[in-house]
Design a protein around this motif. Structure first.
Motif, PDB file in Angstrom:
ATOM      1  N   ASP A   1       1.209   7.279  -0.031  1.00 29.66           N
ATOM      2  CA  ASP A   1       0.538   8.283  -0.565  1.00 29.66           C
ATOM      3  C   ASP A   1      -1.147   8.310  -0.744  1.00 29.66           C
ATOM      4  OD1 ASP A   1       2.937   9.580  -1.176  1.00 29.66           O
ATOM      5  OD2 ASP A   1       2.917   8.928  -3.122  1.00 29.66           O
ATOM      6  N   ALA A   2      -1.638   7.009  -0.140  1.00 35.53           N
ATOM      7  CA  ALA A   2      -3.058   6.756  -0.057  1.00 35.53           C
ATOM      8  C   ALA A   2      -3.664   7.790   0.762  1.00 35.53           C
ATOM      9  CB  ALA A   2      -3.328   5.367   0.216  1.00 35.53           C
TER      10      ALA A   2
ATOM     11  N   LEU B   1       0.635  -0.996  -0.030  1.00 42.98           N
ATOM     12  CA  LEU B   1      -0.076   0.083  -0.045  1.00 42.98           C
ATOM     13  C   LEU B   1       0.630   1.166   0.239  1.00 42.98           C
ATOM     14  CD1 LEU B   1      -2.723   1.395   0.321  1.00 42.98           C
ATOM     15  CD2 LEU B   1      -2.581   1.148   2.754  1.00 42.98           C
ATOM     16  N   SER B   2       0.807   2.023  -1.023  1.00 41.91           N
ATOM     17  CA  SER B   2       1.412   3.449  -0.876  1.00 41.91           C
ATOM     18  C   SER B   2       1.182   4.233   0.120  1.00 41.91           C
ATOM     19  CB  SER B   2       1.176   4.049  -2.527  1.00 41.91           C
ATOM     20  OG  SER B   2       1.767   5.317  -2.351  1.00 41.91           O
TER      21      SER B   2
ATOM     22  N   GLU C   1      -4.825  11.364  -0.359  1.00 40.88           N
ATOM     23  CA  GLU C   1      -6.027  11.508  -1.204  1.00 40.88           C
ATOM     24  C   GLU C   1      -7.183  12.114  -0.645  1.00 40.88           C
ATOM     25  OE1 GLU C   1      -6.248  10.899  -4.458  1.00 40.88           O
ATOM     26  OE2 GLU C   1      -4.721   9.261  -4.941  1.00 40.88           O
TER      27      GLU C   1
ATOM     28  N   ARG D   1      -5.813   2.970  -6.651  1.00 41.72           N
ATOM     29  CA  ARG D   1      -4.738   2.813  -7.418  1.00 41.72           C
ATOM     30  C   ARG D   1      -3.302   2.590  -6.400  1.00 41.72           C
ATOM     31  NH1 ARG D   1      -6.797   8.350 -10.288  1.00 41.72           N
ATOM     32  NH2 ARG D   1      -8.613   7.365 -11.471  1.00 41.72           N
ATOM     33  N   HIS D   2      -3.488   2.925  -5.051  1.00 49.21           N
ATOM     34  CA  HIS D   2      -2.602   2.748  -4.389  1.00 49.21           C
ATOM     35  C   HIS D   2      -2.147   1.276  -3.913  1.00 49.21           C
ATOM     36  CE1 HIS D   2      -1.816   7.105  -3.993  1.00 49.21           C
ATOM     37  NE2 HIS D   2      -3.015   7.396  -4.205  1.00 49.21           N
TER      38      HIS D   2
END
Length: 347
Positions: free
Chosen positions: A280-281, A277-278, A284, A334-335
């Motif tokens: 950056d999620a 899991l990035s 969002e 997308r993450h």
């Protein structure tokens, strides 16, 4: 210890169960009845009674002995596995709760449908009508007053498993004002003889009107209480604790938003080699939380045949509207990256 509630079972999946325990513990001291509390539950507990809620008679005896030394205010569970035990123990202690008969009926789908149909409640086979929208009425009952706190709309996956892919709660859902759905909920509550409690009443929306598919006579899973709180401000977990102690819960909405949860299922059957899991999620817009729920190395089953135990991850979004929530869920997806190594087949 000041007048605790006894909670039968903490749950075994932190991602789903921690929120409910945290909210109950914020309202009242919690003594967990469980053989061994999971580590994540310990900070929320005022005490622990080492007993297996699945062993009804032995657990009841242990609880009675505990209650002789402490003033227990209520008994509750958010596990269907222990609903009958919680009902019996509450009755034995003279505390508010379901009748064991009602709890047992809700646990038997065929018996429940027969009971409801006998009392003119519109019912439906939950395995039938795959095209019918699935919803649930998150319902609070207090001394004959029946309040639908929220509507949860569920998107199901492909057959045969048809596991939930997404749940959505919107404070302004039009079904809150649907008189046919309201009638189905009212008849269900009366047919079961319920006078207080938090219920999750499942329904399908058909061309003949709403049809009841099942009743969960306790807090729902899948983080639905979190969605309801984020969307409406109504705290179902604290309402359940209040009702279990004979108090009057506050179910006044304080928010007018939408909240949704998405689940990721395996795209293939095999060994989960990679799951990531990035970070950056979390950045969002609308992101509430995103949690991995599977470990690499585990065997997983592809989505159409999966169970909830096969889920790879979940993520929650909040926004002003359902469509904005769904956009946020798509961005968050997308993450997540995963790789599954299919098992070799014999030649």
């Amino acid at each position: 210890m000041s007048q605790p509630v006894l909670l039968l079972g903490a749950g075994r999946r932190r991602a789903y169960d921690e929120f409910v325990l945290t909210r109950i513990a914020a309202a009242r001291p919690v003594v967990l009845v469980d053989p061994a509390p999971p580590d994540w539950a310990r900070p929320c507990l005022a005490g622990h009674l080492a007993a297996d809620p699945g062993k009804d008679g032995a657990t009841a005896s242990a609880v009675v002995r505990f209650a002789a030394r402490h003033r227990v205010r209520g008994v509750l569970t958010h596990s269907g596995e222990y609903a009958v035990a919680a009902a019996r123990i509450a009755g034995q202690l003279g505390l508010p709760g379901l009748s064991p008969t009602t709890a047992a009926a809700c646990a038997d789908p065929a018996a429940l449908r027969a009971l409801l149909a006998d009392r003119t409640v519109p019912v439906d086979d939950p395995a039938a009508g795959p095209g019918a929208p699935r919803v649930s009425a998150e319902t609070v009952v207090l001394d004959g007053e029946i309040r639908i706190a929220a509507i949860t709309r569920t998107t199901l996956g492909r057959a045969p498993a048809r596991q939930p892919l997404r749940h959505l709660v919107h404070a302004h859902d039009g079904l809150l004002h649907n008189r046919f759905l309201r009638l189905a909920v009212d008849r269900t509550v009366h047919a079961l003889g319920l006078t207080r409690g938090v219920l999750h009443i499942g329904l399908t929306l058909t061309d003949r009107g709403p049809r009841v598919t099942g009743v969960t006579p306790h807090l729902p899973g899948d983080l639905i209480p979190l969605l309801v709180r984020r969307a409406t401000g109504v705290d179902l977990a604290q309402a359940a604790a209040a009702l279990a102690t004979g108090e009057v819960p506050d179910t006044t909405p304080t928010r007018q938003r939408a909240a949704a949860i998405q689940f990721a299922y395996p795209a293939a059957t095999g060994r989960l080699d990679h799951l990531d899991l990035s970070p950056d999620a979390a950045q969002e817009p609308g992101a509430d939380r995103m949690i991995l729920t599977q470990d690499t190395g585990n065997h997983v089953t592809e989505g159409p045949h999966a169970t909830a135990a096969d889920r790879l991850a979940l993520w929650v979004a909040t926004a002003d509207t359902p469509s904005a929530c769904e956009d946020a869920l798509r961005r968050m997806a997308r993450h997540l990256t995963a790789h599954i190594a299919p098992f070799a087949t014999a030649a």
